[in-house]
Motif scaffolding. Structure first.
Motif, PDB file in Angstrom:
ATOM      1  N   LEU A   1       0.808  -1.225   0.000  1.00  0.00           N
ATOM      2  CA  LEU A   1       0.000   0.000   0.000  1.00  0.00           C
ATOM      3  C   LEU A   1       0.844   1.279   0.000  1.00  0.00           C
ATOM      4  O   LEU A   1       0.317   2.371   0.202  1.00  0.00           O
ATOM      5  CB  LEU A   1      -0.924   0.005   1.220  1.00  0.00           C
ATOM      6  CG  LEU A   1      -1.975  -1.110   1.258  1.00  0.00           C
ATOM      7  CD1 LEU A   1      -2.679  -1.134   2.609  1.00  0.00           C
ATOM      8  CD2 LEU A   1      -2.992  -0.933   0.135  1.00  0.00           C
ATOM      9  N   SER A   2       2.141   1.165  -0.241  1.00  0.00           N
ATOM     10  CA  SER A   2       3.032   2.316  -0.082  1.00  0.00           C
ATOM     11  C   SER A   2       2.762   3.442  -1.075  1.00  0.00           C
ATOM     12  O   SER A   2       3.055   4.604  -0.789  1.00  0.00           O
ATOM     13  CB  SER A   2       4.492   1.871  -0.192  1.00  0.00           C
ATOM     14  OG  SER A   2       4.757   1.331  -1.474  1.00  0.00           O
ATOM     15  N   GLU A   3       2.238   3.129  -2.268  1.00  0.00           N
ATOM     16  CA  GLU A   3       1.955   4.157  -3.271  1.00  0.00           C
ATOM     17  C   GLU A   3       0.470   4.229  -3.586  1.00  0.00           C
ATOM     18  O   GLU A   3       0.073   4.596  -4.687  1.00  0.00           O
ATOM     19  CB  GLU A   3       2.763   3.886  -4.538  1.00  0.00           C
ATOM     20  CG  GLU A   3       4.263   4.062  -4.337  1.00  0.00           C
ATOM     21  CD  GLU A   3       5.057   3.843  -5.607  1.00  0.00           C
ATOM     22  OE1 GLU A   3       5.506   4.837  -6.196  1.00  0.00           O
ATOM     23  OE2 GLU A   3       5.238   2.680  -6.007  1.00  0.00           O
ATOM     24  N   ASN A   4      -0.344   3.907  -2.601  1.00  0.00           N
ATOM     25  CA  ASN A   4      -1.792   3.921  -2.762  1.00  0.00           C
ATOM     26  C   ASN A   4      -2.340   5.216  -2.161  1.00  0.00           C
ATOM     27  O   ASN A   4      -2.412   5.375  -0.940  1.00  0.00           O
ATOM     28  CB  ASN A   4      -2.384   2.696  -2.065  1.00  0.00           C
ATOM     29  CG  ASN A   4      -3.857   2.517  -2.338  1.00  0.00           C
ATOM     30  OD1 ASN A   4      -4.641   3.439  -2.166  1.00  0.00           O
ATOM     31  ND2 ASN A   4      -4.236   1.314  -2.757  1.00  0.00           N
ATOM     32  N   ALA A   5      -2.706   6.150  -3.034  1.00  0.00           N
ATOM     33  CA  ALA A   5      -3.192   7.449  -2.562  1.00  0.00           C
ATOM     34  C   ALA A   5      -4.461   7.312  -1.742  1.00  0.00           C
ATOM     35  O   ALA A   5      -4.672   8.057  -0.773  1.00  0.00           O
ATOM     36  CB  ALA A   5      -3.430   8.371  -3.751  1.00  0.00           C
ATOM     37  N   GLY A   6      -5.313   6.351  -2.121  1.00  0.00           N
ATOM     38  CA  GLY A   6      -6.543   6.136  -1.366  1.00  0.00           C
ATOM     39  C   GLY A   6      -6.263   5.720   0.064  1.00  0.00           C
ATOM     40  O   GLY A   6      -6.939   6.171   1.006  1.00  0.00           O
ATOM     41  N   PHE A   7      -5.247   4.871   0.248  1.00  0.00           N
ATOM     42  CA  PHE A   7      -4.891   4.444   1.605  1.00  0.00           C
ATOM     43  C   PHE A   7      -4.309   5.612   2.394  1.00  0.00           C
ATOM     44  O   PHE A   7      -4.617   5.799   3.576  1.00  0.00           O
ATOM     45  CB  PHE A   7      -3.885   3.296   1.545  1.00  0.00           C
ATOM     46  CG  PHE A   7      -3.394   2.852   2.892  1.00  0.00           C
ATOM     47  CD1 PHE A   7      -4.253   2.216   3.780  1.00  0.00           C
ATOM     48  CD2 PHE A   7      -2.086   3.094   3.277  1.00  0.00           C
ATOM     49  CE1 PHE A   7      -3.807   1.812   5.032  1.00  0.00           C
ATOM     50  CE2 PHE A   7      -1.624   2.693   4.527  1.00  0.00           C
ATOM     51  CZ  PHE A   7      -2.495   2.054   5.410  1.00  0.00           C
ATOM     52  N   ALA A   8      -3.456   6.423   1.758  1.00  0.00           N
ATOM     53  CA  ALA A   8      -2.888   7.585   2.446  1.00  0.00           C
ATOM     54  C   ALA A   8      -3.988   8.544   2.881  1.00  0.00           C
ATOM     55  O   ALA A   8      -3.956   9.096   3.991  1.00  0.00           O
ATOM     56  CB  ALA A   8      -1.891   8.292   1.539  1.00  0.00           C
TER      57      ALA A   8
END
Length: 669
Positions: free
Chosen positions: A85-92
Motif C-alpha cells: 500500500l506504499s503508493e496507494n493514494a486512497g490508503f494515504a
C-alpha cells in the motif's frame, strides 16, 4: 515525536524500520499474515497484529485491516515500507481521514506522481522530457497491439501501479504483445490490486539512473544524488550502486535539479525517487517517480550518512529539514547486491523452501587488499526461516562501502564469499561473477548487461589461475585431514600417512606433496616447482565453509564432501575436486563418462509454484514455441513453451495445482 508506529509491511523492510524506530525510542507494531507468523519482524516488534491469510490480497493489501490494527494498538502513524500500500493514494487519504499519520508523501503527491500514467501526463505538462509512448489506459489486447505498432517495436508493457520489476514486459513483436499484455495485467492485479496498463517505447542499451529526493512539509526539497540501477534481469534490479560511474558533475547537477523541480511542483514532502533512462552519451529522459522508499535506499545512506527512514518519520511528524542542498556531499562509493531465492543455474527461476543454513558475512569495518571497506546486510530472515511462494523472493540486501568504486566492488566480492546459504537456490554465485567481470568493473553498464554478458544463461565460471590454486590447496588440505582422521580410527597402522597425491579438477591433473600441521598446510606442486602455503585455516570436517589465507590472499570457499571427492565453490567457480593416489588417478581416467537422462519428451516444471493454466490436452498436436502452460510463483507468471513439435501423450497437472521443481507436467509421444 511519535511514540508508536505501525509497520504495514513484512520482511527486511519491516526489520529495517524497526531498527530506526528503536534508535529513536519509538515503539513499533508489526502486522503479519499466516506465512509470516514466525518471522524476524514479528519477533522484533513491540506489538504484533495478525491480519489474515498468506496471499497479499487477503492481508497486506487490505486497508481496512491495517487501519483496524492501528486503532487496536493506538499507533499514531503507519510506515508502509515499499510495495503493497506504499503508493496507494486512497490508503494515504484514508489514514488522514482516520487521524493516522501516513509516513510518506501526501495523497496529492502520490496521485500526481505515484501513478505511472498520471505522472507522465504531469511531467509532459511541466515540460519534462519523457520517453515516447502512449500515455493512457489500454482497454484490451487488441488495443495494445494497435498502440505498439504505432509506437514501433520494441515497446515496454508496464503496469500503471507497478514497481519492483513486477508487471512489466518488453515486446519485440506482435506475438509478444498478444502474450505479454494479459500476463502483465494479471501480475498487476495480483501484486498491486490495479490492472491498468500503459505502453512506451523501449530504448535499447539504456542505463537506469535514479535521483533520491527528500522533502518536508515546509516546502523544502533536496536531492541526495543518484543511484545506478542498470544491472537488471526481467526488469528487476539486481545490483545497484551510488554514485553512478556514468555521470559527471554537470550531468549530476542537471538531473538533480530536474528531480527537485518536479518534486516541488507536487509539494512532495517525504522520501521519493525520480527515475530516468539515460543514454551512454549522458542524455536522460524522465521515466517515472516512485513515491516511496526504494529497496536500494541503503547505498544512498552509505554515501550521504543519512538515515532515510528517520528522515521520513521526521518529515511526517512535521519537523523542518535540518540541512540544505549545500550541506550534502558524496562520500565514497557503495554497492548493493540483492540476494534472491532463485536458482541462477536454472535460468534464475524462483526457488522456495527453508533456509537450512543462513550465515551472512559479519557487518562492520573490514580490511581488504585495496584498503578498508564496510559491510552492511539488510535482512528479514534467520536460519530456519522459510521463503514462501506468496511474496518477493528477496532474502537480503548485501551492501559494501569503500572510498573508491573498485575497493567497494572488491569488498563486495569478499562479502559474497563469506555469505553461506543452504536449503534453496540462491544467486550468490552469479553476483560474485558480476563483481569479477571486467565490463562491470570498468563501469560500462546498460540495462541489457545480463543478457549481453550471459546470453546462454549462467553456468558458473571457469576457474582462473588463482582460483585453480585455491581449489587445489583446499582439496589437498581437506583430504589430509580426512586421511589423518581415518588412520587414527584404524588399528595396526604404522608409519606416516601418505603425502603424495594427484589433484584432479576437470581435465587438469596436478601431482602434489602435502605437509604441515593443523592451521597451516603446504601443498607442493611437483610438476611446477612451486608451493601453495595455506595459513590461518578455519575448517573442520562437517563445516560447510573453508576459510584460510593462501600465499597472503584471504579467501572463503563453500566446501563439502561429494560422492567422490569434494564439491568446492569459490565465488562463481564451482567444481568437483578429486584427491587421488597416483594409481587411482590412472584408473579414474579410464572410467566412461556418465550419460545424462533423456528428458526430451518431457515438459518439466522449472520451479515450484501454481499452475495458472494448462493449455494443451492429451492427443493434441503441438508445434515448437507454442504455449504448454503458465506457472506462477512469487507474484511472477512464467510461460512454458514446447521445445519441439510433438503429440501430447499425457497431461499430469491442471490449473490450480501446486507443482514442485522438475515435476513432469506434460509427456510427449
Amino acid at each position: 515525536m511519535f511514540s508508536k508506529i505501525l509497520i504495514a509491511n513484512r520482511g527486511e523492510i519491516a526489520v529495517r524500520v524497526i531498527k530506526t524506530c528503536r534508535r529513536l525510542g519509538i515503539k513499533t507494531v508489526v502486522v503479519y499474515s499466516d506465512a509470516d507468523a514466525g518471522s524476524l519482524a514479528v519477533e522484533m516488534a513491540d506489538e504484533t497484529v495478525h491480519i489474515g491469510a498468506s496471499p497479499a490480497n487477503q492481508s497486506y493489501l487490505v486497508a481496512d485491516k491495517i487501519i483496524a490494527a492501528c486503532k487496536q494498538t493506538g499507533a499514531q502513524a503507519v510506515h508502509p515500507g515499499f510495495g503493497f500500500l506504499s503508493e496507494n493514494a486512497g490508503f494515504a487519504q484514508r489514514c488522514a481521514d482516520e487521524g493516522i499519520v501516513f509516513i510518506g508523501p501526501n495523497p496529492g503527491a502520490i496521485s500526481a506522481m505515484g501513478d505511472k500514467i498520471e505522472s507522465k501526463k504531469f511531467a509532459q505538462a511541466a515540460g519534462v522530457s519523457c520517453v515516447p509512448g502512449h500515455i493512457g489506459e489500454i482497454a484490451d489486447t487488441a488495443e495494445a497491439v494497435k498502440i505498439s505498432e504505432e509506437i514501433g517495436y520494441p515497446v515496454m508493457i508496464k503496469a500503471s501501479a507497478g514497481g519492483g520489476g513486477k508487471g512489466i514486459r518488453v515486446a519485440w513483436t506482435r506475438k509478444d504483445v498478444e502474450e505479454g499484455f494479459p500476463a502483465v495485467r494479471a501480475e498487476a492485479k495480483a501484486s498491486f490490486g490495479d490492472d491498468r496498463i500503459f505502453i512506451e517505447k523501449f530504448i535499447e542499451s539504456p542505463r537506469h539512473i535514479e535521483i533520491q529526493v527528500l522533502g518536508d512539509k515546509h516546502g523544502n526539497v533536496v536531492h541526495l544524488f543518484e543511484r545506478e540501477c542498470s544491472i537488471q534481469r526481467r526488469n528487476q534490479k539486481v545490483i545497484e550502486e551510488a554514485p553512478s560511474p556514468l555521470l559527471d558533475e554537470a550531468t549530476r547537477n542537471a538531473m538533480g535539479a530536474q528531480a527537485v523541480a518536479l518534486a516541488k511542483a507536487v509539494n512532495y514532502d517525504s522520501a521519493g525517487t525520480v527515475e530516468f533512462v539515460a543514454g551512454q552519451d549522458k542524455s536522460f529522459f524522465f521515466l517515472e517517480m516512485n513515491t516511496r522508499l526504494q529497496v536500494e535506499h541503503p547505498v544512498t545512506e552509505l554515501i550521504t550518512g543519512l538515515d532515510l527512514v528517520e528522515q521520513m518519520i521526521r518529515s511526517a511528524y512535521g519537523e523542518k529539514m535540518a540541512f540544505g542542498q549545500s550541506d550534502l556531499s558524496i562520500n565514497g562509493w557503495a554497492i548493493e547486491s540483492r540476494i534472491y531465492a532463485e536458482d541462477p543455474y536454472r535460468k534464475f527461476l524462483p526457488s522456495i523452501g527453508r533456509l537450512v543454513r543462513y550465515d551472512p558475512p559479519a557487518e562492520g569495518d573490514k580490511d581488504g587488499p585495496n584498503g578498508g571497506y564496510v559491510v552492511r546486510n539488510d535482512a528479514g530472515v534467520r536460519e530456519g526461516d522459510e521463503i514462501s511462494m506468496f511474496y518477493d523472493p528477496m532474502i537480503s540486501k548485501l551492501c559494501t562501502w569503500a572510498p573508491t568504486r573498485l575497493a567497494a566492488i572488491d569488498g563486495m566480492g569478499r562479502a559474497l564469499e563469506d555469505f553461506h546459504i543452504e536449503g534453496l537456490g540462491q544467486n550468490i554465485p552469479f553476483l560474485a561473477a558480476v563483481m569479477d567481470e571486467e565490463r562491470f568493473r570498468s563501469g560500462k553498464l546498460a540495462t541489457s548487461y545480463i543478457k549481453d554478458e550471459f546470453p546462454d544463461g549462467f553456468n558458473g565460471t571457469t576457474p582462473t589461475a588463482v582460483q585453480l590454486d585455491i581449489l587445489t590447496a583446499v582439496g589437498a588440505a581437506m583430504q589430509r585431514v580426512y586421511a589423518t582422521r581415518a588412520r587414527s580410527y584404524e588399528s595396526g597402522l604404522i608409519g606416516e600417512a601418505r603425502d603424495e597425491w594427484v589433484v584432479a579438477i576437470g581435465e587438469t591433473r596436478l601431482r602434489v606433496k602435502v605437509g604441515g600441521e593443523d592451521g597451516a598446510v603446504a601443498v607442493e606442486l611437483l610438476d611446477e616447482g612451486r608451493t601453495l602455503f595455506l595459513t590461518d585455516i578455519d575448517w573442520r570436517p562437517g563445516k560447510p565453509v573453508f576459510k584460510a589465507v593462501l600465499n597472503g590472499l584471504a579467501f572463503t570457499v563453500q566446501a563439502a564432501p561429494a560422492a567422490e571427492g569434494f564439491t568446492i565453490r569459490h565465488r562463481a567457480a564451482k567444481t568437483r575436486v578429486l584427491v587421488l593416489t597416483p594409481r587411482s588417478a590412472e584408473l579414474h581416467d579410464k572410467l566412461p563418462e556418465k550419460q545424462a537422462a533423456d528428458t526430451s519428451k518431457l515438459v518439466l516444471s522449472p520451479m515450484p509454484g501454481l499452475v495458472v493454466s494448462m493449455d494443451v490436452t492429451t492427443g493434441q498436436q503441438v508445434r515448437e514455441g507454442e504455449v504448454v502452460c503458465v506457472l506462477e510463483a512469487m507474484k511472477m507468471q512464467n510461460i512454458i513453451r514446447a521445445e519441439r513439435d510433438g503429440v501430447v501423450k499425457a497431461v499430469n497437472a491442471k490449473g490450480g495445482d501446486p507443482v514442485a521443481a522438475d515435476e513432469v507436467l506434460v509427456e510427449f509421444a
